[in-house]
Design a protein around this motif. Structure first.
Motif, PDB file in Angstrom:
ATOM      1  N   ALA A 604     -19.229  34.120  28.945  1.00  0.00           N
ATOM      2  CA  ALA A 604     -18.452  34.485  27.753  1.00  0.00           C
ATOM      3  C   ALA A 604     -18.717  35.943  27.380  1.00  0.00           C
ATOM      4  O   ALA A 604     -17.806  36.662  26.971  1.00  0.00           O
ATOM      5  CB  ALA A 604     -18.803  33.566  26.587  1.00  0.00           C
ATOM      6  N   ARG A 635     -18.208  23.748  26.177  1.00  0.00           N
ATOM      7  CA  ARG A 635     -19.303  23.619  25.221  1.00  0.00           C
ATOM      8  C   ARG A 635     -18.881  22.882  23.961  1.00  0.00           C
ATOM      9  O   ARG A 635     -19.678  22.670  23.069  1.00  0.00           O
ATOM     10  CB  ARG A 635     -19.820  25.010  24.839  1.00  0.00           C
ATOM     11  CG  ARG A 635     -20.438  25.721  26.025  1.00  0.00           C
ATOM     12  CD  ARG A 635     -21.447  26.744  25.585  1.00  0.00           C
ATOM     13  NE  ARG A 635     -20.851  28.023  25.248  1.00  0.00           N
ATOM     14  CZ  ARG A 635     -21.583  29.114  25.013  1.00  0.00           C
ATOM     15  NH1 ARG A 635     -22.906  29.062  25.060  1.00  0.00           N
ATOM     16  NH2 ARG A 635     -20.988  30.253  24.749  1.00  0.00           N
ATOM     17  N   ASP A 637     -16.755  24.081  21.753  1.00  0.00           N
ATOM     18  CA  ASP A 637     -16.618  25.040  20.663  1.00  0.00           C
ATOM     19  C   ASP A 637     -15.171  25.151  20.224  1.00  0.00           C
ATOM     20  O   ASP A 637     -14.257  24.825  20.984  1.00  0.00           O
ATOM     21  CB  ASP A 637     -17.122  26.424  21.124  1.00  0.00           C
ATOM     22  CG  ASP A 637     -18.632  26.500  21.078  1.00  0.00           C
ATOM     23  OD1 ASP A 637     -19.242  25.566  20.519  1.00  0.00           O
ATOM     24  OD2 ASP A 637     -19.205  27.465  21.608  1.00  0.00           O
ATOM     25  N   ARG A 797     -33.679  17.564  23.439  1.00  0.00           N
ATOM     26  CA  ARG A 797     -34.442  17.658  22.209  1.00  0.00           C
ATOM     27  C   ARG A 797     -34.399  19.088  21.694  1.00  0.00           C
ATOM     28  O   ARG A 797     -34.319  20.022  22.461  1.00  0.00           O
ATOM     29  CB  ARG A 797     -35.899  17.250  22.475  1.00  0.00           C
ATOM     30  CG  ARG A 797     -36.042  15.788  22.840  1.00  0.00           C
ATOM     31  CD  ARG A 797     -37.389  15.564  23.465  1.00  0.00           C
ATOM     32  NE  ARG A 797     -38.452  16.152  22.644  1.00  0.00           N
ATOM     33  CZ  ARG A 797     -39.014  15.527  21.618  1.00  0.00           C
ATOM     34  NH1 ARG A 797     -38.629  14.321  21.310  1.00  0.00           N
ATOM     35  NH2 ARG A 797     -39.956  16.110  20.926  1.00  0.00           N
ATOM     36  N   ALA A 798     -34.454  19.167  20.380  1.00  0.00           N
ATOM     37  CA  ALA A 798     -34.368  20.497  19.780  1.00  0.00           C
ATOM     38  C   ALA A 798     -35.405  21.431  20.384  1.00  0.00           C
ATOM     39  O   ALA A 798     -35.156  22.603  20.588  1.00  0.00           O
ATOM     40  CB  ALA A 798     -34.578  20.394  18.283  1.00  0.00           C
ATOM     41  N   LEU A 801     -34.195  23.251  23.415  1.00  0.00           N
ATOM     42  CA  LEU A 801     -33.189  24.282  23.144  1.00  0.00           C
ATOM     43  C   LEU A 801     -33.801  25.474  22.429  1.00  0.00           C
ATOM     44  O   LEU A 801     -33.438  26.609  22.682  1.00  0.00           O
ATOM     45  CB  LEU A 801     -32.072  23.706  22.280  1.00  0.00           C
ATOM     46  CG  LEU A 801     -30.810  23.314  23.024  1.00  0.00           C
ATOM     47  CD1 LEU A 801     -29.754  22.885  22.032  1.00  0.00           C
ATOM     48  CD2 LEU A 801     -30.292  24.452  23.882  1.00  0.00           C
ATOM     49  N   THR A 802     -34.726  25.171  21.511  1.00  0.00           N
ATOM     50  CA  THR A 802     -35.317  26.294  20.789  1.00  0.00           C
ATOM     51  C   THR A 802     -36.288  27.036  21.687  1.00  0.00           C
ATOM     52  O   THR A 802     -36.723  28.120  21.362  1.00  0.00           O
ATOM     53  CB  THR A 802     -36.100  25.827  19.555  1.00  0.00           C
ATOM     54  OG1 THR A 802     -37.050  24.863  19.980  1.00  0.00           O
ATOM     55  CG2 THR A 802     -35.200  25.229  18.516  1.00  0.00           C
ATOM     56  N   ALA A 805     -36.098  31.325  22.844  1.00  0.00           N
ATOM     57  CA  ALA A 805     -34.924  32.137  22.542  1.00  0.00           C
ATOM     58  C   ALA A 805     -33.917  32.123  23.666  1.00  0.00           C
ATOM     59  O   ALA A 805     -33.196  33.087  23.873  1.00  0.00           O
ATOM     60  CB  ALA A 805     -35.349  33.580  22.244  1.00  0.00           C
ATOM     61  N   GLY A 806     -33.877  31.006  24.418  1.00  0.00           N
ATOM     62  CA  GLY A 806     -32.904  30.909  25.496  1.00  0.00           C
ATOM     63  C   GLY A 806     -33.259  31.749  26.699  1.00  0.00           C
ATOM     64  O   GLY A 806     -32.402  32.025  27.542  1.00  0.00           O
ATOM     65  N   ALA A 847     -31.789  41.969  25.025  1.00  0.00           N
ATOM     66  CA  ALA A 847     -30.594  41.491  24.324  1.00  0.00           C
ATOM     67  C   ALA A 847     -30.869  40.144  23.663  1.00  0.00           C
ATOM     68  O   ALA A 847     -30.509  39.924  22.511  1.00  0.00           O
ATOM     69  CB  ALA A 847     -29.425  41.381  25.301  1.00  0.00           C
ATOM     70  N   LYS A 848     -31.541  39.245  24.402  1.00  0.00           N
ATOM     71  CA  LYS A 848     -31.765  37.912  23.839  1.00  0.00           C
ATOM     72  C   LYS A 848     -32.739  37.955  22.663  1.00  0.00           C
ATOM     73  O   LYS A 848     -32.630  37.159  21.744  1.00  0.00           O
ATOM     74  CB  LYS A 848     -32.287  36.965  24.925  1.00  0.00           C
ATOM     75  CG  LYS A 848     -31.178  36.546  25.883  1.00  0.00           C
ATOM     76  CD  LYS A 848     -31.647  35.541  26.909  1.00  0.00           C
ATOM     77  CE  LYS A 848     -30.501  35.201  27.858  1.00  0.00           C
ATOM     78  NZ  LYS A 848     -30.959  34.318  28.937  1.00  0.00           N
ATOM     79  N   GLY A 850     -32.898  40.483  20.757  1.00  0.00           N
ATOM     80  CA  GLY A 850     -32.264  41.299  19.731  1.00  0.00           C
ATOM     81  C   GLY A 850     -33.062  42.535  19.389  1.00  0.00           C
ATOM     82  O   GLY A 850     -33.143  42.933  18.226  1.00  0.00           O
ATOM     83  N   GLU A 860     -41.888  41.342  19.179  1.00  0.00           N
ATOM     84  CA  GLU A 860     -41.052  40.229  18.750  1.00  0.00           C
ATOM     85  C   GLU A 860     -41.476  38.931  19.447  1.00  0.00           C
ATOM     86  O   GLU A 860     -41.553  37.871  18.834  1.00  0.00           O
ATOM     87  CB  GLU A 860     -39.577  40.553  19.069  1.00  0.00           C
ATOM     88  CG  GLU A 860     -38.574  39.469  18.728  1.00  0.00           C
ATOM     89  CD  GLU A 860     -38.378  39.272  17.227  1.00  0.00           C
ATOM     90  OE1 GLU A 860     -38.860  40.127  16.456  1.00  0.00           O
ATOM     91  OE2 GLU A 860     -37.791  38.249  16.838  1.00  0.00           O
ATOM     92  N   ARG A 863     -44.592  37.652  17.982  1.00  0.00           N
ATOM     93  CA  ARG A 863     -44.323  37.103  16.660  1.00  0.00           C
ATOM     94  C   ARG A 863     -43.775  35.677  16.771  1.00  0.00           C
ATOM     95  O   ARG A 863     -44.121  34.795  16.018  1.00  0.00           O
ATOM     96  CB  ARG A 863     -43.313  37.990  15.926  1.00  0.00           C
ATOM     97  CG  ARG A 863     -43.175  37.681  14.450  1.00  0.00           C
ATOM     98  CD  ARG A 863     -42.060  38.496  13.805  1.00  0.00           C
ATOM     99  NE  ARG A 863     -40.753  38.140  14.345  1.00  0.00           N
ATOM    100  CZ  ARG A 863     -40.084  37.047  14.009  1.00  0.00           C
ATOM    101  NH1 ARG A 863     -40.583  36.207  13.150  1.00  0.00           N
ATOM    102  NH2 ARG A 863     -38.907  36.794  14.525  1.00  0.00           N
ATOM    103  N   ARG A 864     -42.886  35.477  17.774  1.00  0.00           N
ATOM    104  CA  ARG A 864     -42.288  34.158  17.921  1.00  0.00           C
ATOM    105  C   ARG A 864     -43.143  33.221  18.771  1.00  0.00           C
ATOM    106  O   ARG A 864     -42.742  32.117  19.082  1.00  0.00           O
ATOM    107  CB  ARG A 864     -40.920  34.275  18.608  1.00  0.00           C
ATOM    108  CG  ARG A 864     -39.898  34.974  17.777  1.00  0.00           C
ATOM    109  CD  ARG A 864     -38.520  34.589  18.274  1.00  0.00           C
ATOM    110  NE  ARG A 864     -37.569  35.669  18.120  1.00  0.00           N
ATOM    111  CZ  ARG A 864     -36.379  35.670  18.699  1.00  0.00           C
ATOM    112  NH1 ARG A 864     -36.026  34.676  19.490  1.00  0.00           N
ATOM    113  NH2 ARG A 864     -35.557  36.673  18.515  1.00  0.00           N
TER     114      ARG A 864
END
Lengths: 877, 90
Positions: A604, A635, A637, A797-798, A801-802, A805-806, A847-848, A850, A860, A863-864
């Motif tokens: 996409a 997906r 969407d 499960r969440a 996915l979480t 950050a993919g 990019a992922k 950010g 970052e 931090r995550r």
């Protein structure tokens, strides 16, 4: 300049610090800062101050883009070359291309001490300069240099070329953006106080724009002009009459004005230069002067009465025309403003030629159009030639309707002139353009006319190209026989005349149909064509050969290895050589490849990249629209149909299989996912008939498959590609295996959805959930429930996915290595990957997350808590 | 700009404490979303804190997904919505 009010240090400290940090980093790896801000916000003042502060340690080079109707190609680089001299200056003088210029510039900057290179006002840049900027952004890390490109961010409309470049550069680690805001009310208050001006009112009227503020205060402070224009004119009015006259001369030249030119133009008024400088209206730059601000120049220029403005431009034109150093783009600008038809034609043509050599196609087309506005008085031969040049540049700039219009007018002139060689060649060019916009029947007719006319003459290059063109038209229609018949004629002529261009053209056409039919000989022909084209410097044909080596394997063979091999190198070649047309085609291919491989977010993204390009080349746009629509449908969407509807509207009028069949397949798939089975028959019927007539097996298979999925009972059509045919015949297991071998995980999971046992269905469901294919997963879950299965998983499960950050596992590895401070080249060695691949992963990680830099990425990530989850990697050596 | 409702499931339940850290978490999401042009308007949270419905304005569904990915948030379903005002027809 006593009356100038210094505002450039107010509230600019943090920006100077930021730039200083970038300069410090650039000692290790070069940086590019994109400095945006509205007109008059003080970008130039900030950069001047910055260069001044660091003049002891860093050399500074300045180049500016000009606000010409059509800019001069590589304008800012010319400014820089004037200072450096040497190889850079020589190469620009002989019309070097963007990739040569950027390479030379970067080489020049390889020195122990860092340099600052300022490219001012790149919102006015020509395409060639933008290409240089792109290339520099990707390579700058190799040299100790800080590039700063300033632009007016309030002047970038949706289709502004700079906007595209900014988007492209956004994820590069060497690039950062800086936005200079207007002054705060407090700062405006501080400026206003000594003048006794109402600060609130001043802020309201100026919006804190330092230029407006300065101008308003400079007009005396007591009065508050309603507009800056009035402010400027009021300042002008206070100057002596000769100084005002001098300003008018400077105002009609939209660039720096050389003092030598100004003496000739202004005569006695030249004596007032000091007055203009000390009033703050003008500033001196070396042995030239300019308005302190473009807004002031515009205000003065607009205030000159029409007849007088014409006379002024005429005077500038004749003064410039005597100098051999003058830029034809400048001359054409003044000639047009002076209404001097003969000069517009002469200089417009010269400026167009120069822009075309520098790959600035949009500018070239505009310069030729300018000359053509005065072409009534030209002899038809010259006009036809000018029209043909314009048509070609329009084509390269993606302005296809304009290209066809110009080529049609050229043909009229050619017919009147009665030279069959040129008339035939003109017909061939028109045929090519018609084919390109999908008007295939007309293209074939015009193409045959070209051959008929040229065959009356002895064999020529033009005849060879006309044969090649017909072969190309048949190739577009995937008619192998016609392609080979006309291609062979071209091939024979090429061999007899030893004509490389015709040879390359014929080999690409024949190679394409052979490859599409699965013959290995086709690939050999295409690779030979590519090699010959590159060796002979035939850039456009080389770009087309790259595309053919990606397109057919991707769409007609589903051989992703082969397609990928030429995709990245093709993109690189096309970027370097300014072949934007083929670059967009290849980007559309990349989107499609990612879709097929189940990488939907990336697909996409790639598609959106193609769709952002304002140029109207139809085929890449259709493919990008389809990828976007299908990715959304898979997906679950919203907004599936707007892109699919636009693609249909673009593809349908062509009547051609290449655009029509993927549109039909995509719409059938989306309809099936929505449970609209009746729509599938109607969507696919015509395309399937066409595919059967052309015997294109992957298309037959795909369309037949969707009809079967929608419950249409019919025989498996002959020639349907294997995985589809096998699936329809009921062997879902083998079909799934085949899809896995090909590399299409979604298709494989859908094949398993036909399993008659719980194990197979559970595998299908799990895979669909992993891919994020919610609608298909819902269908399979329903089947499982109907079968009486229990504990059907509701989706990933969440926590999965979480997860990171993919980030993919490879990207996590890269991130871990980044945290250890490894350079890209070291990572490449460590992971046994090419440096380019590592660059790509690094950009993806940034990019992922950010973020803009590797340092920020590591911060970052920690931090995550992403770094704790990755295994420590032991460095070798 | 379109308006979207995004459904998310948090199997472990969503817990954002009313502390400085909690505020930072929310503001971090707000910042990253603003970068992408997907401002987060507000959310509904189910009583068991396992399900949220968030209202977003954004240019397209891809931007919503990208924002979710950057924030490490799950996405069950995105629906494009418009407002139906019960008094509109009076």
């Amino acid at each position: 300049m006593s009356t100038t009010i210094e505002t450039d240090l107010l509230e600019r400290g943090p920006f100077l610090v930021e730039l200083e940090q970038r300069l410090e980093e650039s000692r290790v790896a070069g940086r590019l800062v994109l400095l945006g801000g509205e007109a008059g916000v003080g970008k130039t003042a900030l950069l001047r101050r910055f260069c001044l502060l660091h003049r002891e340690t860093a050399r500074a080079f300045w180049g500016a883009c000009d606000p010409l109707f059509t800019p001069r190609p590589l304008g800012p680089l010319l400014d820089i070359a004037e200072r450096t001299g040497g190889a850079l200056e020589e190469s620009l003088a002989r019309g070097a291309k963007p990739h040569e210029v950027s390479a030379l510039l970067l080489r020049l900057l390889r020195s122990p001490s860092p340099s600052i290179i300022v490219l001012e006002d790149v919102h006015w840049a020509d395409e060639a300069t933008l290409d240089v900027l792109r290339l520099i952004a990707r390579r700058v890390e190799a040299v100790p240099a800080l590039f700063v490109a300033s632009y007016r961010d309030d002047e970038l409309d949706r289709s502004h070329p700079l906007r595209i470049v900014l988007g492209e550069l956004a994820t590069l680690s060497a690039v950062s953006r800086l936005r200079l805001p207007p002054l705060s009310p407090a700062a405006v208050g501080a400026l206003a106080r000594p003048h006794g001006v109402d600060a609130e009112e001043l802020f309201r009227k100026t919006g804190g724009n330092p230029f407006y503020v300065t101008e308003v205060l400079s007009t005396g402070g007591a009065e508050l002009p309603p507009t800056v224009r009035d402010a400027v004119l009021a300042r002008v009015a206070r100057l002596s009459p000769p100084a005002q006259k001098l300003l008018e001369y400077v105002a009609v030249v939209p660039t720096l004005v050389e003092l030598s030119l100004l003496t000739r133009l202004a005569g006695e008024a030249f004596a007032s230069l000091d007055e203009c400088l000390s009033s703050g209206m003008l500033h001196a730059a070396g042995d030239a002067v300019a308005f302190r601000h473009e807004l002031a120049r515009l205000a003065v220029e607009e205030a000159i009465p029409g007849h007088r403005r014409t006379a002024l431009h005429g005077a500038v034109l004749s003064a410039l025309a005597n100098s051999p150093m003058s830029d034809p783009a400048h001359l054409a600008h003044h000639a047009e403003a002076a209404g001097d038809a003969e000069a517009v034609i002469r200089y417009g043509r010269a400026a167009g030629d120069r822009a075309a050599r520098a790959h600035a196609h949009r500018e070239a087309a505009a310069q030729y159009a300018r000359a053509l506005r005065f072409a009534d008085r030209l002899p038809p031969e010259e006009r036809a030639e000018l029209l043909e040049r314009r048509a070609y540049e329009c084509f390269l700039a993606g302005e296809l309707d304009e290209a066809i219009e110009a080529q049609g007018r050229a043909l009229e002139d050619r017919r009147r002139l009665g030279d069959p060689l040129k008339e035939g060649d003109s017909l061939r060019s028109l045929s090519r353009l018609l084919r390109f916009v999908g008007r295939i029947a007309e293209a074939a007719e015009v193409g045959r006319e070209a051959v008929a006319l040229l065959e009356r003459l002895p064999p020529t290059h033009e005849l060879g190209m006309a044969y090649g063109n017909l072969s190309h038209i048949f190739m577009t229609a995937e008619d192998a026989e016609g392609t080979i018949v006309w291609g062979t004629r071209a091939l024979e002529l090429a061999q007899r005349r030893d004509d490389v261009e015709v040879l390359v053209y014929a080999l690409t056409n024949i190679g394409s149909v052979e490859l599409a039919s699965g013959s290995p000989e086709g690939r050999r022909k295409l690779e030979r064509s590519l090699e010959l084209a590159q060796r002979a410097g035939l850039e456009e044909p080389a770009g087309r050969a790259f595309l053919s080596l990606v397109w057919w394997p991707l769409l007609r063979l589903r051989q992703f290895d082969l397609a990928s091999r030429y995709l990245e190198s093709g993109l690189e070649y096309c970027s370097e050589h300014g072949l934007d047309l083929w670059r967009l085609f290849l980007l559309a291919c990349r989107a499609r490849l990612q879709l097929d491989q189940g990488r939907w977010a990336e697909a996409a993204d790639s598609a959106a990249f193609v769709l952002r390009d304002p140029r109207s080349w139809p085929v890449p746009r259709i493919f990008a629209l389809l990828v976007l629509g299908v990715a959304r449908a898979r997906r679950g969407d919203p907004e599936v149909w707007p892109p699919l509807d636009e693609a249909l509207a673009l593809a349908e009028p062509t009547g051609e299989l290449q655009p029509i069949s993927p549109v039909a397949a995509a719409r059938a798939e989306a309809a099936w996912l929505e449970g609209e089975h009746e729509a599938v028959a109607q969507t696919t019927g015509a395309a399937l008939d066409l595919a059967l007539r052309r015997r294109v097996s992957w298309v037959i298979g795909e369309l037949a498959y969707w009809r079967w999925r929608a419950g249409i009972k019919e025989e498996i059509p002959p020639g349907a590609a294997e995985p589809y045919a096998i699936q329809i015949s009921g062997d879902w297991k083998r079909a799934a295996d085949l899809w896995i071998q090909i590399g299409c995980p979604y298709e494989a999971a859908l094949a398993l959805a036909d399993a008659d046992d719980e194990t197979g269905l559970r595998r299908s469901l799990e895979e669909l959930q992993r891919l994020g294919a919610r609608p298909a997963a819902t269908i399979v879950a329903r089947r499982l429930r109907e079968m009486g299965a229990r504990d059907i998983p509701r989706g990933p499960r969440a926590s999965t996915l979480t997860h990171p950050a993919g980030l993919t596992s490879r990207e996590l590895e890269i991130l871990a290595l980044m945290a250890q401070g490894l350079r890209n080249s070291e990572m490449a060695r460590h992971l046994h990957l090419s440096s380019r691949t590592v660059d790509h992963h690094v950009s993806a990680v940034l990019a992922k997350l950010g973020v803009r830099s590797r340092t920020e990425a590591v911060a970052e990530a920690s931090r995550r808590g992403l770094l704790a989850q990755t295994p420590q990697v032991h460095t070798e050596n | 700009m379109s308006r979207y409702i995004v459904e998310r499931t948090f199997t472990e339940g969503l817990r954002i404490l009313v502390t400085e850290a909690g505020a930072q978490t929310c503001l971090g999401v707000v910042d990253r979303n603003a970068d992408l042009g997907v401002p987060w308007s507000f959310s509904y949270v189910s009583a068991d804190k396992r399900k949220t419905l968030r209202v977003y304005d954004g240019p397209n569904p891809e931007a919503i997904r990208q924002a979710a990915q950057r924030n490490g948030l799950p996405v069950d379903h995105i629906t494009r919505v418009t407002v139906l005002d019960p008094y509109f027809y009076r």
